[in-house]
Design an enzyme around this catalytic site. Structure first.
Site, PDB file in Angstrom:
ATOM      1  N   GLY A 138      11.795  43.887   3.080  1.00 32.53           N
ATOM      2  CA  GLY A 138      10.580  43.790   3.880  1.00 32.53           C
ATOM      3  C   GLY A 138      10.044  45.107   4.418  1.00 32.53           C
ATOM      4  O   GLY A 138      10.452  46.205   4.038  1.00 32.53           O
ATOM      5  N   CYS A 145      17.579  53.530   2.109  1.00 33.41           N
ATOM      6  CA  CYS A 145      16.488  52.616   1.770  1.00 33.41           C
ATOM      7  C   CYS A 145      15.715  52.175   3.022  1.00 33.41           C
ATOM      8  O   CYS A 145      15.016  52.976   3.602  1.00 33.41           O
ATOM      9  CB  CYS A 145      17.023  51.428   0.963  1.00 33.41           C
ATOM     10  SG  CYS A 145      15.742  50.548   0.040  1.00 33.41           S
ATOM     11  N   HIS A 176      19.503  54.320  -3.655  1.00 33.72           N
ATOM     12  CA  HIS A 176      20.796  53.690  -3.376  1.00 33.72           C
ATOM     13  C   HIS A 176      21.946  54.512  -3.944  1.00 33.72           C
ATOM     14  O   HIS A 176      22.282  54.392  -5.124  1.00 33.72           O
ATOM     15  CB  HIS A 176      20.831  52.280  -3.964  1.00 33.72           C
ATOM     16  CG  HIS A 176      20.004  51.299  -3.215  1.00 33.72           C
ATOM     17  ND1 HIS A 176      20.519  50.455  -2.260  1.00 33.72           N
ATOM     18  CD2 HIS A 176      18.681  51.036  -3.254  1.00 33.72           C
ATOM     19  CE1 HIS A 176      19.567  49.709  -1.757  1.00 33.72           C
ATOM     20  NE2 HIS A 176      18.422  50.044  -2.349  1.00 33.72           N
ATOM     21  N   GLU A 196      25.036  54.064  -3.442  1.00 34.51           N
ATOM     22  CA  GLU A 196      26.174  53.195  -3.807  1.00 34.51           C
ATOM     23  C   GLU A 196      26.022  52.647  -5.214  1.00 34.51           C
ATOM     24  O   GLU A 196      26.999  52.187  -5.812  1.00 34.51           O
ATOM     25  CB  GLU A 196      26.319  52.057  -2.797  1.00 34.51           C
ATOM     26  CG  GLU A 196      25.402  50.879  -2.980  1.00 34.51           C
ATOM     27  CD  GLU A 196      23.969  51.121  -2.541  1.00 34.51           C
ATOM     28  OE1 GLU A 196      23.129  50.231  -2.769  1.00 34.51           O
ATOM     29  OE2 GLU A 196      23.697  52.195  -1.973  1.00 34.51           O
TER      30      GLU A 196
END
Length: 376
Positions: A221, A246, A331, A333
């Site tokens: 969102g 993020c 990201h 990860e």
């Protein structure tokens, strides 16, 4: 079973349904990943969205629970060119069709996903309704017109209570705005003592946990729908090292006086090139976001741009000029995706250790009690 996907501009796609029966409304987006469809399905950042996979074959290696990025899928719908119901993979426990049925998610296959992707790239993301029912196009258009897009995705996906992943290293408070399991995994792999807290945890509640560092997670969102998080970050900035990923990156920017805005069609996939300005090196990154930090808004703040997207030159990384705090839009990860950027977690740990050397804290309460017991 016939299925239909109707976009708000009137474009209708007709294909074959799989997964659950029913109807679902959401923002139609696309992901360019070749693999990793089950990590996409279980990524909380897709909450409220109908996800289109641009790779034409989905489901060929099935579903393995160990590869989930959250406890359950959060997508509102799934769109593929070809759905493979019989996977070929020794790790597969079941197929995509069963997963979608289990969680009430409608899927559609057999449509021209290339055409759909080109439309989204040209006109931008838009609302759509995915159905396996027999309603007419007029009825579906009416449903689309009255449907309001969800704005509480972070509250839906965040943990409801605090929990701990123990470790012998630095204590990290991971603020869960819809965190992927990969972030927790990267921190625990480095021996961190991780305390995961809900998205609405206050600065004072975090202080009571005596963190060595704060990790701001990804999430779904608009970052402006989470104003309490911005306030929390402002209060802790400079006290404790902070690393945002993020949505956490966008919230960090807002807390420092920058602004955010919506991208035309977002960045979603595991093949996005990002340049690190300090080294001029390009990293291939995993991304999933529909919002970005506006370039001009960083001017006049205490933020410095550290990374940019090589495709559209949007901001992909920031750091604070005075405090131990930085963030990235992508990201590190990487689940799914390339592992080029895993070093950022090591940088975070190094930042924490440097901060502790330069700003020694009073002993934690438990340590102080132990010391007193030793004296007595």
């Amino acid at each position: 079973m016939q299925a239909k996907l109707l976009l708000e501009d009137g474009t209708l796609f007709t294909g074959v349904g799989f997964g659950a029966d029913g109807e679902s409304v959401g923002e139609v987006v696309f992901n360019t990943g070749i693999t990793g469809y089950q990590e996409v399905l279980s990524d909380p950042s897709y909450c409220g969205q109908i996800v289109t996979m641009t790779y034409p074959l989905i489901g060929n290696y099935g579903i393995a629970r160990d590869d989930f990025e959250s406890i359950r899928p959060y997508v509102n719908g799934f769109v593929v060119r070809r759905h493979e119901p019989v996977p070929s993979n020794w790790r597969a426990e079941y197929n995509v069709d069963r997963l979608l049925k289990e969680y009430g998610i409608v899927g559609i296959s057999g449509i021209d996903t290339r055409m759909l992707t080109r439309k989204i790239r040209h006109f931008g993301t838009m609302k759509g309704i995915l159905t396996t029912g027999s309603k007419s196009v007029e009825e579906l258009q009416e449903m689309l017109g009255i449907h309001e897009m969800v704005r509480d995705q972070v509250a839906r996906t965040s943990t409801k209570q605090r929990y701990t992943s123990p470790g012998a290293g630095e204590r990290i408070v991971l603020v869960d705005f819809g965190a992927k399991s990969g972030i927790l995994r990267e921190l625990t792999d480095r021996g961190c003592d991780v305390v995961v807290v809900p998205h609405d945890t206050t600065a004072e509640e975090i202080r009571r946990l005596h963190p060595d560092g704060i990790q701001l997670s990804n999430g779904p969102g608009d970052p402006k729908d989470v104003p309490q998080a911005v306030e929390m970050i402002q209060q802790l900035l400079g006290e404790v090292p902070i690393f945002g990923i993020c949505l956490g990156h966008q919230l960090f920017a807002l807390a420092c006086g920058a602004d955010t805005g919506k991208l035309k069609f977002g960045h979603r996939g595991g093949n996005h090139p990002v340049k690190e300005l300090a080294t001029n090196r390009c990293y291939i990154t995993s991304q999933n976001h529909g919002y970005t930090v506006i370039d001009e808004s960083v001017i006049g703040t205490d933020l410095e741009v550290t990374h940019i997207n090589n495709n559209d030159k949007t901001i992909e990384g920031l750091k604070h000029k005075s405090y131990p705090a930085f963030s990235v839009q992508y990201h590190p990860e990487a689940a799914p995706g390339p592992h080029d950027s895993g070093y950022l977690f090591d940088q975070f740990i190094d930042m924490i250790r440097n901060h502790k050397r330069n700003h020694p804290k009073a002993p934690r309460q438990a340590e102080l009690v132990a010391q007193l017991k030793g004296v007595l």
